[in-house]
Scaffold this motif. Sequence first.
Motif, PDB file in Angstrom:
ATOM      1  N   ASN A 103      -5.356   6.443  -5.127  1.00 47.27           N
ATOM      2  CA  ASN A 103      -6.380   6.710  -4.116  1.00 47.27           C
ATOM      3  C   ASN A 103      -7.100   5.406  -3.749  1.00 47.27           C
ATOM      4  O   ASN A 103      -7.299   4.529  -4.605  1.00 47.27           O
ATOM      5  CB  ASN A 103      -7.399   7.735  -4.635  1.00 47.27           C
ATOM      6  N   PHE A 104      -7.525   5.304  -2.469  1.00 44.11           N
ATOM      7  CA  PHE A 104      -8.178   4.083  -1.994  1.00 44.11           C
ATOM      8  C   PHE A 104      -9.364   4.438  -1.102  1.00 44.11           C
ATOM      9  O   PHE A 104      -9.375   5.491  -0.455  1.00 44.11           O
ATOM     10  CB  PHE A 104      -7.198   3.217  -1.186  1.00 44.11           C
ATOM     11  N   ILE A 105     -10.343   3.542  -1.067  1.00 39.13           N
ATOM     12  CA  ILE A 105     -11.447   3.624  -0.110  1.00 39.13           C
ATOM     13  C   ILE A 105     -11.403   2.356   0.733  1.00 39.13           C
ATOM     14  O   ILE A 105     -11.516   1.238   0.211  1.00 39.13           O
ATOM     15  CB  ILE A 105     -12.808   3.758  -0.807  1.00 39.13           C
TER      16      ILE A 105
ATOM     17  N   LEU B  31       0.828  -1.208   0.000  1.00 36.34           N
ATOM     18  CA  LEU B  31       0.000   0.000   0.000  1.00 36.34           C
ATOM     19  C   LEU B  31       0.864   1.260   0.000  1.00 36.34           C
ATOM     20  O   LEU B  31       0.509   2.259  -0.615  1.00 36.34           O
ATOM     21  CB  LEU B  31      -0.927  -0.007   1.223  1.00 36.34           C
ATOM     22  N   TYR B  32       2.025   1.200   0.685  1.00 37.99           N
ATOM     23  CA  TYR B  32       2.917   2.358   0.740  1.00 37.99           C
ATOM     24  C   TYR B  32       3.343   2.776  -0.671  1.00 37.99           C
ATOM     25  O   TYR B  32       3.302   3.956  -1.027  1.00 37.99           O
ATOM     26  CB  TYR B  32       4.153   2.024   1.577  1.00 37.99           C
ATOM     27  N   SER B  33       3.781   1.800  -1.462  1.00 37.82           N
ATOM     28  CA  SER B  33       4.289   2.132  -2.797  1.00 37.82           C
ATOM     29  C   SER B  33       3.180   2.701  -3.686  1.00 37.82           C
ATOM     30  O   SER B  33       3.429   3.600  -4.491  1.00 37.82           O
ATOM     31  CB  SER B  33       4.906   0.897  -3.445  1.00 37.82           C
ATOM     32  N   LYS B  34       1.951   2.206  -3.508  1.00 35.62           N
ATOM     33  CA  LYS B  34       0.857   2.715  -4.328  1.00 35.62           C
ATOM     34  C   LYS B  34       0.445   4.121  -3.909  1.00 35.62           C
ATOM     35  O   LYS B  34       0.122   4.962  -4.746  1.00 35.62           O
ATOM     36  CB  LYS B  34      -0.333   1.756  -4.253  1.00 35.62           C
ATOM     37  N   LEU B  35       0.452   4.375  -2.605  1.00 39.37           N
ATOM     38  CA  LEU B  35       0.177   5.739  -2.146  1.00 39.37           C
ATOM     39  C   LEU B  35       1.262   6.696  -2.615  1.00 39.37           C
ATOM     40  O   LEU B  35       0.995   7.849  -2.959  1.00 39.37           O
ATOM     41  CB  LEU B  35       0.075   5.764  -0.617  1.00 39.37           C
ATOM     42  N   LYS B  36       2.496   6.210  -2.628  1.00 38.14           N
ATOM     43  CA  LYS B  36       3.618   7.044  -3.060  1.00 38.14           C
ATOM     44  C   LYS B  36       3.478   7.456  -4.517  1.00 38.14           C
ATOM     45  O   LYS B  36       3.900   8.538  -4.927  1.00 38.14           O
ATOM     46  CB  LYS B  36       4.921   6.269  -2.852  1.00 38.14           C
ATOM     47  N   LYS B  37       2.822   6.587  -5.310  1.00 34.92           N
ATOM     48  CA  LYS B  37       2.608   6.891  -6.724  1.00 34.92           C
ATOM     49  C   LYS B  37       1.388   7.772  -6.941  1.00 34.92           C
ATOM     50  O   LYS B  37       1.071   8.125  -8.077  1.00 34.92           O
ATOM     51  CB  LYS B  37       2.454   5.592  -7.512  1.00 34.92           C
ATOM     52  N   GLY B  38       0.662   8.094  -5.854  1.00 30.14           N
ATOM     53  CA  GLY B  38      -0.490   8.989  -5.968  1.00 30.14           C
ATOM     54  C   GLY B  38      -1.826   8.296  -6.114  1.00 30.14           C
ATOM     55  O   GLY B  38      -2.830   8.948  -6.421  1.00 30.14           O
TER      56      GLY B  38
END
Length: 222
Positions: A173-175, A164-171
């Motif tokens: 969005n999640f629910i 999840l960290y790497s995906k948030l770092k790429k910008g």
Amino acid sequence: MQIINAKKYSIYISNTVLFKLKHFREIVLFNCCEGFQSYIFFKHIKMNNLSKIIITDLHINNIAGLLGLLSSLNSIGRIKELHIYGPEGLSAYLELGKKYSHTNFGYTVYIHILSHGLIINYSKYRIYTIENYSHFDFIVIAAEVPGTFISQKARNHFLYPGPLYSKLKKGSNFILPDGISLTGQRFTNRNYQGKKIIFISNRYYSRKSIQNSLKSMLLFYK
């Protein structure tokens, strides 16, 4: 990207500039003045990391140290290919130098004739040649640098290191299942704008040079 101007270390007037591309552990060299090898020895620069040489013109101040540098690369056992970009006549100069010094290189040297347009294309860096009447200008563009991830802010939201960290770092969005939305931009610092550097060889401005130099770091090499 680190820019190093070798002018004050040369015994002659120097137009030599190095670009250290830290993402690739490579060095791009603009021109090779007399005394350049003493300079890189003094600065503890690894000669074998040199991947590309750009010769802006065949003036003696720009090529006086070239043959010596190529010979030194051969003497340290270099096997990696080397690309040299320059005007017409550069290949003949190197062949004559090898002939009269009885030198051969144990690595492959590719000679590219300068022309208008993109000449070097990395994923994070690009170098363009701009033909400006009887000379060439050069533009170096570094890509935008992504902002750093704010791990403490993620921990405050009870997020732990993982994919999840790497995906948030790429910008991304999640629910979450409980309805909380996570916006990647909230967990990263803002991106840093890439650098644009222009080398101008003619001290007299032209309209083309002025247009190309907008919002750029300006370097003269003559």
